[in-house]
Design an enzyme around this catalytic site. Structure first.
Site, PDB file in Angstrom:
ATOM      1  N   ASP B 304       0.857  -1.176   0.000  1.00 40.94           N
ATOM      2  CA  ASP B 304       0.000   0.000   0.000  1.00 40.94           C
ATOM      3  C   ASP B 304       0.892   1.224   0.000  1.00 40.94           C
ATOM      4  O   ASP B 304       1.922   1.242   0.665  1.00 40.94           O
ATOM      5  CB  ASP B 304      -0.844   0.008   1.280  1.00 40.94           C
ATOM      6  CG  ASP B 304      -2.082  -0.834   1.119  1.00 40.94           C
ATOM      7  OD1 ASP B 304      -2.663  -0.799   0.016  1.00 40.94           O
ATOM      8  OD2 ASP B 304      -2.456  -1.533   2.071  1.00 40.94           O
ATOM      9  N   GLU B 345      -2.354  17.546   7.657  1.00 39.71           N
ATOM     10  CA  GLU B 345      -2.053  18.473   6.569  1.00 39.71           C
ATOM     11  C   GLU B 345      -2.102  19.909   7.080  1.00 39.71           C
ATOM     12  O   GLU B 345      -1.210  20.701   6.831  1.00 39.71           O
ATOM     13  CB  GLU B 345      -3.064  18.320   5.414  1.00 39.71           C
ATOM     14  CG  GLU B 345      -2.879  17.099   4.558  1.00 39.71           C
ATOM     15  CD  GLU B 345      -3.699  15.929   5.055  1.00 39.71           C
ATOM     16  OE1 GLU B 345      -4.301  16.034   6.140  1.00 39.71           O
ATOM     17  OE2 GLU B 345      -3.737  14.891   4.359  1.00 39.71           O
ATOM     18  N   LYS B 392      -9.051  27.771   1.946  1.00 42.97           N
ATOM     19  CA  LYS B 392      -8.106  26.916   1.213  1.00 42.97           C
ATOM     20  C   LYS B 392      -8.862  25.649   0.810  1.00 42.97           C
ATOM     21  O   LYS B 392      -9.774  25.193   1.532  1.00 42.97           O
ATOM     22  CB  LYS B 392      -6.877  26.573   2.066  1.00 42.97           C
ATOM     23  CG  LYS B 392      -7.152  25.717   3.291  1.00 42.97           C
ATOM     24  CD  LYS B 392      -5.839  25.427   3.992  1.00 42.97           C
ATOM     25  CE  LYS B 392      -5.875  24.201   4.894  1.00 42.97           C
ATOM     26  NZ  LYS B 392      -6.744  24.230   6.039  1.00 42.97           N
TER      27      LYS B 392
END
Lengths: 574, 679
Positions: B304, B345, B392
């Site tokens: 993966d 993130e 964003k």
């Protein structure tokens, strides 16, 4: 020395050059691809199938293939036996030979069916022309063709993927005979006739010699039998003296041609294997291993014979080769062949299962005689019997890959086929039967009256004779160490069984191996795969072959030729 | 990674216990499973009987020699027993460690709506238990209700707690681990004695060990060789008789035992157990020895992308302003928009802005800030602050957002977005009101050292295939950066299963790792399926190995252990067979010293007397087993350098070395034997 290198080198070169196109041609033949002989042979082939009721497009699994092969051999053997027993009543018997004795007839039938061609009889005083041609020469062709067929079936086992069938025995047999053996034999016969080998149906010639003595010179269809005798690694001579007889092998050139013929098909089959496997280097690897073993044997034999007898050296007899003499041990050798060609022939004929001789192996120095013996103990896989050499070598390759292949960190595989329990069982069975049918009967012979009675020399050489006889029978070689008086019921019967076991008990597991492999998937090679087409593999294979043979036969050989050799050096006689 | 420490090789306790265990292994019913050693035991018995006869008849001189031969034959069997017992002992020691995790736990069983306290071993499959903070989970199971932090250090050695919750891919719990907060309801999935751990314990202890396919094939080879050597020795008797030598049984037996492959025959099972043991040291549990063997054969590795090749999360790596915006302005806006964003993130954006422009995370609580969280429909997030609307998000959404406010989209935006996507990154566009500020480059971060690991795998002959849900462009970029051989983009869970079948149809062996329930079919299909311990119960049941550390790169260690196991087997087989050459040179001249004295020329080791030659060979044959126990237990070193190179090296060491070593060894033993006047 230089002389030997040139002769052996030239011979090896010719074999190499001949083997490549022949091997590729055979690959085409057995893949049933078009060849230039199809115009003539295809109609003939179709006729054979129609007469015999063979469906050429139906393939067999390994069991059907094995049964066909065994049935064919059994019927062929029976016919030959009957022929020998009835030859007095059959045509082409100008000398009026009577029926062959039952035990000898059985022995000879077994011998020619198994491609051994051991001869417990003298051809020119026992067999009629008809027996030689319809009986013996017939088997010379078909026993060789059956060997090739099995080899091709085994190759298919390695190269086909997830399949069930390994070919059709009848088709393989027919194509091996028509496309391979027959055309080459015809050409070879003509070449031999050119060299002076007779080919006629004449009664024997009676001549008065210069000294005024009566001499009978045997005649017959020699050249036609000679060619298949070498090409099919049969080795059964038309005459008792075999290829030492000037009518079978008259000139040094005929000698060279016959030696090439002995190696040709066995060597070529390695390339057939490579071509069918889709990786020519795989074939070259087997070729290289065989060539290496051959050259080692030839070097030892030639050196031993050229050095001659140390006892003579001690007496101040000059045994060096010079312009006026060949030097070395010329006992039992033909002057027209000399040391190198006699020792080389002995190596070639025992590397393969040919067994034709141009010198008497019994009279070789102990070391020179050890080479033919060891060659056979290795299992006739140095180019080997036509077909049997290749499949024997493939079994050794499987064994080598299994022993050492683990050392690359993968479970063993050969040509992408995993070697697992079943394959190992069959390979070990194949490897085990061979020494079993040599050592057990030889052991019996050494402690029974009937066995000891055949021995003609006292001391270790007597044991060598017996060991050699069972070795050549098991290996289907048929060369005689001579000396042993083997035309007795004891030896005729035991040797016949050894020949039969050595051929058919080994063919069954090898065909079963093919059947087991053919069903497997093939794993594509990667950087982690054991490479079986390189130098390391060749050396490994040679090493495993030598060690397995040495471990199995060293004690026996030590009591025969090795003791003789050491005794000769110390001057001890028996 | 928390490797269990390997037990020292000659641990006193293990040696003592192994010694005792090796005595019980003399039982012929045990020995008969190993044909090579069984032959040795039978012949040892025969020589002992002959010794008894000669003692009874008063042949003292003969008896002395026979006594020593018999003794060393018994030692040969004993040493092989000891090797096996040592391996089992080490396995037991590992098993003890594992077992310690499940001592005397009490469980709270839920039955008919009531809570009953029962001992853990009495739990059965499908029982429901409740585990609260501070309690130990009583058995392997699946969370069916609740969420809890679980400390799995007992199994993994990793002390940071992990979250276990019902549903999803984090629902499996292992017996012996501790709940440290909240509570969970667990459905027990294994009866006592049938848990993964139990099976593994049985395997390392050797109790339930079954021979693996390759072991079976090797045993056939060894049995075949044994039969051949029996033929050789039996036929030698009549051959010798013809030459005037009557060989005695002890001498023939000595030859036989020296020839048959006792070295590998005696160490074979020890090698297998030690392989399993090494796996446990790496915190991997295997269902069977077969799985370990298969690991050495793996051709293709499915990995993966996320978690194996890349760190789980994308990180901001660059601010790319557009129009007249400066990078600092962009960074500032991006940071403000991300302050309340707790995703990795989001945090990485804050960190990058701080790193590049020293922008501090400002205290926003007192300002009038309204955070807009990310939602699947708007596909953007941001903040409303002092009348500023900072957003964003994905390119398309932000473009719409700006257009709605009458803004103009700078021409340079599209090329920047495309460039980032092509390079395998994720472009995050930032806008303030009607003004597009620029793009944040979110990058997949390739794990450190992963490229080298793939190179290592390639050298081993393995192909790596990356599986990802990303689009092909992104996938290709990451694949080339990480150095995998191939990739499958836009993969669905079925892709894995299909890919495995495709590879297997070509005859390849496939390994994969997985954790989710939708990985289960693929894990079951793969030849080597490693389930993460943190994964779902379905995944753990489908695989044939479990990695307790849940470390996806562990697969490489597993492969190396598999290869090492096979190499060790091959090396000792080669060594064992190669040894025989020297033994012939010792024994054959000695056997025929009377009948054929010239055979003394073959006594190239110049062994003192015939008796001493035979005895020395037998002693060497026995001692070499002991000498090789460390190698069998530790395994032959494996280096990923390609098959040809490994083969050459090992052939030289174990093949050529195997021919030479016994010449030296037998000579040395002969010197001692002669000096002590033993023969």
């Amino acid at each position: 020395m230089l002389n030997a290198i040139i002769q052996v080198g030239l011979f090896t070169l010719i074999v190499t050059v001949v083997s490549v196109p022949l091997g590729l041609y055979m690959a085409r033949v057995f893949r049933r691809e078009p060849t230039f002989l199809d115009v003539v042979l295809r109609p003939l082939e179709r006729l054979v199938y129609r007469v015999c009721g063979v469906h050429e497009n139906t393939e067999q699994d390994w069991i059907e293939y094995t049964i066909a092969m065994l049935l064919f051999s059994a019927v062929g053997m029976l016919l030959l036996y009957v022929l020998e027993r009835l030859q007095f009543y059959l045509p082409l018997n100008p000398q009026g030979f009577g029926a062959v004795a039952p035990d000898l007839a059985f022995n000879t039938a077994a011998s020619f069916t198994t491609n051994t061609n051991w001869q417990a009889y003298a051809g020119e005083s026992t067999m009629s022309y008809f027996t030689q041609m319809a009986g013996l020469a017939f088997h010379n062709f078909v026993s060789a063709a059956a060997g090739i067929a099995v080899a091709i079936a085994v190759i298919r086992g390695f190269v086909r993927r997830s399949a069930k069938t390994i070919g059709n025995f009848w088709v393989d047999l027919t194509r091996a005979t028509l496309w391979v053996l027959l055309p080459i034999s015809i050409v070879l016969t003509l070449v031999l006739v050119w060299q002076g080998v007779p080919d006629n149906f004449n009664t024997y010639t009676h001549v008065k010699t210069l000294e005024g003595a009566e001499q009978v010179i045997a005649q017959g269809p020699v050249a036609s039998q000679e060619s298949i005798k070498e090409l099919g690694t049969n080795g059964g001579g038309f005459f008792n003296a075999n290829s030492a007889h000037p009518y079978e092998n008259p000139t040094p050139l005929s000698n060279l041609i016959e030696m090439v013929a002995i190696f040709a098909i066995g060597a070529a089959l390695t390339h057939t294997f490579g071509a069918m496997a889709g990786d020519r280097r795989q074939g070259w690897a087997l070729f290289a291993a065989m060539a290496l073993l051959f050259l080692m044997g030839a070097a030892i034999a030639i050196r031993a014979e050229q050095r001659g007898n140390p006892q003579f050296t001690r007496l101040g007899i000059d045994q060096h080769a010079s312009a006026t003499q060949s030097g070395g041990n010329m006992e039992g050798k033909e002057v027209r062949f000399g040391i190198v060609n006699s020792a080389l022939w002995a190596t070639v004929t025992t590397d393969t299962s040919c067994g034709a001789v141009n010198a008497m192996h019994d009279s070789f120095t102990p070391l020179g005689g050890l080479v033919p013996l060891v060659n056979m103990q290795i299992g006739e896989i140095i180019f080997g019997g036509v077909g049997s050499g290749l499949y024997g070598m493939l079994v050794m390759a499987v064994l080598s890959v299994f022993i050492a292949g683990l050392m690359v960190g993968r479970t063993p595989e050969y040509l992408g086929k995993k070697i697992e329990g079943r394959e190992m069982k069959l390979a070990m069975l194949f490897i085990l039967i061979f020494p079993a049918v040599i050592l057990v009967p030889a052991g019996i012979a050494m402690v029974t009256k009937a066995g000891l009675a055949g021995i003609s020399n006292p001391g270790p050489h007597g044991f060598s004779q017996v060991l050699y006889a069972y070795t050549e029978a098991s290996a289907n070689n048929g060369s005689a160490f001579a000396g042993l008086n083997a035309n007795t019921p004891f030896y005729n019967v035991t040797l016949a069984f050894v020949m039969l076991f050595g051929r058919f008990l080994m063919k069954v597991p090898v065909l079963a191996l093919a059947g087991s492999l053919v069903a497997k998937k093939s794993i594509p090679p990667s950087a982690g795969t054991f490479p079986t087409n390189g130098l390391i593999f060749v050396l490994l294979l040679v090493g495993v072959i030598i060690i397995v043979a040495a471990l199995t036969f060293f004690p026996a050989d030590a009591l025969g030729p090795i003791v003789e050799h050491l005794a000769l050096a110390t001057g001890r006689l028996y | 990674m928390a490797d269990r420490k390997a037990t020292p090789l000659w641990d006193r306790k293990i040696v003592r216990e192994a010694f005792a265990a090796s005595l019980t292994k003399f039982d012929p019913r045990v020995q008969v499973k190993n044909p090579v050693m069984f032959v040795v035991e039978v012949t040892a018995l025969a020589v002992t009987l002959i010794l008894a006869r000669d003692l009874y008849q008063g042949h003292m001189k003969l008896a002395g020699f026979e006594f020593q031969i018999a003794l060393w034959l018994w030692f040969t069997v004993g040493f092989a027993n000891f090797a096996e017992a040592m391996a089992e002992g080490r396995g037991k020691a590992q098993a003890e460690n594992l077992r310690r995790t499940r001592t005397e736990t009490q469980a709270t069983l839920l039955k008919d709506g009531r809570e009953i306290t029962v001992p853990a071993p009495s739990l059965r499959r499908d029982d429901i238990v409740i585990v609260r903070a501070g309690q130990i989970i009583p058995g392997d199971g699946e969370v069916i209700e609740g969420v809890a932090a679980v400390n799995e250090s007992a199994i993994t050695g990793e002390s940071a707690p992990v979250i276990r919750e019902s549903g999803g891919d984090r629902s499996a719990v292992t017996g012996g681990t501790a709940v440290i907060s909240d509570w969970i309801k667990v459905r027990i999935t294994a009866n006592p004695g049938e848990t993964f751990l139990d099976r593994m314990i049985a395997l390392v202890e050797g109790a339930q060990r079954q021979k693996t396919p390759n072991e079976i094939a090797l045993s056939i080879l060894l049995a075949g060789l044994t039969i051949i050597f029996m033929l050789v020795c039996v036929s030698l008797y009549p051959f010798a008789l013809y030459g005037g030598t009557s060989l005695s049984l002890p001498v023939l037996v000595a030859l036989l035992v020296c020839l048959i492959p006792t070295t590998i025959g005696g160490l074979l099972s020890a090698i297998g157990i030690a392989g399993m043991d090494r796996l446990v040291q790496h915190n991997v549990l295997a269902m069977s020895g077969r799985a370990v063997e298969a690991a050495g054969d793996v051709d293709t590795l499915l990995l993966d992308k996320t978690g194996t090749i890349t760190l789980g999360d994308r990180m901001a790596s660059e601010f790319i302003p557009v129009g007249d915006v400066t990078r600092e302005e962009l960074a500032d806006a991006a940071q403000l928009a991300s302050l309340a964003d707790e995703t990795p993130e989001g945090r990485s954006i804050v960190v990058l802005a701080k790193k590049e422009f020293n922008l501090r995370g400002r205290e926003l609580a007192d300002k009038d800030a309204e955070f807009i969280p990310f939602s699947a429909t708007t596909r953007m997030s941001g903040v409303n602050l002092d009348g500023r609307e900072i957003r964003k998000g994905a390119g398309e959404q932000i473009v719409n957002f700006v257009r709605e406010r009458g803004g103009v989209i700078p021409l340079e935006l599209t090329p920047v977005v495309e460039r980032i996507a092509k390079a395998g990154g994720t472009p995050l566009v930032v806008a303030e009101g009607a003004r597009v500020m620029g793009v944040i480059y979110l990058k997949d971060i390739i794990k450190e050292g992963i490229r080298e690991r793939f190179e290592r795998l390639r050298a081993m002959g393995m192909r790596t295939v990356m599986i990802t849900g990303d689009n092909p462009l992104t996938a290709a970029a990451i694949a080339s950066e990480a150095g995998v051989d191939d990739f499958r983009a836009e993969a669905t869970p079925e892709t894995k299963l299909r890919l495995i079948r495709e590879e297997q149809a070509q005859g390849k062996m496939v390994a994969m790792i997985g954790d989710g329930t939708n990985d289960a079919p693929a894990l079951a299909q793969a030849d080597v399926g490693i389930a993460m311990n943190a994964g779902t119960q379905a995944a753990r049941e489908a695989g044939n190995m479990i990695d307790l550390d849940s470390n996806p790169t562990k697969i490489m260690e597993v492969v190396e252990i598999g290869k090492q196991l096979l190499i060790t087997r091959g090396a000792l087989t080669t060594f064992s067979i190669a040894n025989d050459v020297a033994k012939y040179f010792a024994i054959i001249p000695a056997m025929f010293v009377l009948g054929y004295p010239m055979l003394q020329r073959l006594n190239i080791m110049h062994l003192a007397t015939p008796q001493s030659a035979i005895l020395s060979a037998v002693i060497f044959n026995a001692l070499i087993i002991i000498a090789l126990i460390p190698l069998a237990l530790r395994g032959v070193q494996y280096r990923p350098v390609g098959a040809a190179a490994i083969l050459t090296r090992n052939l030289l060491i174990y093949g050529v070395g195997g021919v030479i070593v016994p010449f030296i060894g037998i000579k040395a033993i002969d010197l001692v034997v002669a000096a002590l006047h033993l023969a």
